[in-house]
Scaffold this active site. Structure first.
Site, mmCIF file in Angstrom:
data_model
loop_
_atom_site.group_PDB
_atom_site.id
_atom_site.type_symbol
_atom_site.label_atom_id
_atom_site.label_comp_id
_atom_site.label_asym_id
_atom_site.label_seq_id
_atom_site.Cartn_x
_atom_site.Cartn_y
_atom_site.Cartn_z
ATOM 1 N N ASP A 96 36.636 33.716 46.102
ATOM 2 C CA ASP A 96 36.299 32.405 45.551
ATOM 3 C C ASP A 96 37.448 31.487 44.747
ATOM 4 O OD1 ASP A 96 33.578 31.671 45.131
ATOM 5 O OD2 ASP A 96 33.335 33.154 43.441
ATOM 6 N N GLN A 132 30.407 37.762 41.048
ATOM 7 C CA GLN A 132 28.925 36.440 40.454
ATOM 8 C C GLN A 132 28.898 36.065 38.806
ATOM 9 O OE1 GLN A 132 27.088 35.257 42.402
ATOM 10 N NE2 GLN A 132 26.401 33.794 41.159
ATOM 11 N N LYS A 172 23.703 34.963 49.808
ATOM 12 C CA LYS A 172 24.849 34.805 50.316
ATOM 13 C C LYS A 172 25.246 37.288 51.240
ATOM 14 C CE LYS A 172 27.414 33.691 46.094
ATOM 15 N NZ LYS A 172 27.723 33.376 44.701
#
Ligand code: NAP
Length: 296
Positions: free
Chosen positions: A120, A97, A53
């Site tokens: 997200d 995460q 990422k």
């Protein structure tokens, strides 16, 4: 033979578009979108995801901020970091995460993130906005699936979509997005009876169950378009492990008209959509209109 929907190539083109948008934002508005990623503990798979990422964030010209916390960090310390990132004007997107160590609550961490920076799209606020037809940040994996479907099929209106799986991460937001595009949507799950009969009704099947090669050719209407979200590691015949999806790729390839492969289908779209969401969040934070082609 079914056509392969090449998510890797689509994601590369999307990252190209993102890089163009970022360059324009820098030139015209002196704005560099920034993504902060929080990694807690030392899970090797999570470390790889976070590294990828970070690399892709920098490659498109954005700022990447990585925050590594020890596995025994307290919830209060995680909240304190999230609060700092919420207040930081250089940070437009925040992502923690998952999974996190068992003593921490993923739900509470997501709830602590400013919904405007929740790239997200997992917060109750963003899920609720999507469900009620308001402007939201859309969960990355379903957003990527929608982009692939629109690219392949054009107007989705009136098509019957069957989604296998009802998770908050994939199944439910996928259903909301396809409903918004005027599909007739059916959600199937572990308690659905005669699931193969249900999927045989579908023009579009989105499989997100986490069950290796569950969907067979006999489950499909000829010509269906299949999006395989599943990522499952199984033992191969040579003793080495390999990745397979939730769809039996070989078995369906004479029945479906198009299918995403695993790997190389939905997976690469997820990170690209995370970057796209960060650009969208940066634009909204500045009061600019949404960047064209980066959101749904
Ligand atoms: P999840 O939270 O475990 O949800 C799985 C869903 O599948 C549940 O709704 C479950 O039903 C349903 N299900 C399980 N077994 C079933 C069966 N035999 N028949 C019908 N439905 C069944 O999983 P998730 O987070 O949505 O992820 C699903 C898959 O996608 C996993 O393989 C995951 O690794 C993958 N994934 C990939 C990406 C990507 O970037 N490509 C991103 C996210 C997830 P119940 O609700 O009734 O239990």
């Amino acid at each position: 033979m079914a056509d392969i929907i090449d998510g890797k190539a689509f994601a590369a083109r999307l990252r190209g578009k993102i890089a163009d948008h970022v360059a324009r934002l820098q030139e015209v508005h002196n704005l560099t979108p920034g993504l902060a990623v929080i990694l807690i503990g030392e899970d090797p798979a999570s470390e790889v995801y976070v590294r990828n990422k970070g690399r892709q964030t920098v490659e498109v010209g954005m700022n990447s901020f990585e925050h590594k916390l020890p596995a025994d960090v307290s919830q209060a310390e995680v909240f304190a970091l999230v609060d700092r990132l919420n207040a930081d004007p250089d940070v437009h997107g925040i992502l923690c995460q998952f999974p996190v160590p068992a003593h921490l609550s993923e739900r509470d961490i997501v709830a602590r993130i400013d919904p405007a920076k929740d790239v997200d799209g997992l917060s109750v606020i963003n899920a609720g906005r999507l469900a009620s037809g308001q402007q939201a940040i859309i969960s990355c994996t379903p957003l990527g699936c929608l982009m692939l479907l629109r690219d392949r099929l054009g107007d989705l209106s009136g098509k019957h979509a069957v989604i296998l799986g009802r998770s908050n991460l994939v199944g439910k937001p996928m259903a909301q997005l396809l409903l918004r595009d005027s599909c007739t949507v059916t959600i199937a799950h572990s308690r659905t009876r005669n699931i193969d009969e249900v999927t045989r009704q579908a023009d579009i099947v989105v499989a997100a169950v986490g069950r290796p090669e569950m969907v067979k050719g006999s489950w499909l209407k000829p010509g269906a378009t299949v999006i395989d979200v599943g990522i499952n590691r199984i033992a191969g015949e040579d003793g080495k492990s390999r990745l397979v999806g939730d769809v039996d790729f070989k078995d369906i390839s004479n029945v479906a008209s198009a299918v995403t492969p695993v790997p190389g289908g939905v997976g690469p779209m997820t990170i690209a959509c995370l970057l796209a969401n960060t650009v969208t969040a940066a634009c909204r934070a500045r009061g600019l209109s949404d960047p064209e082609g980066l959101t749904a």
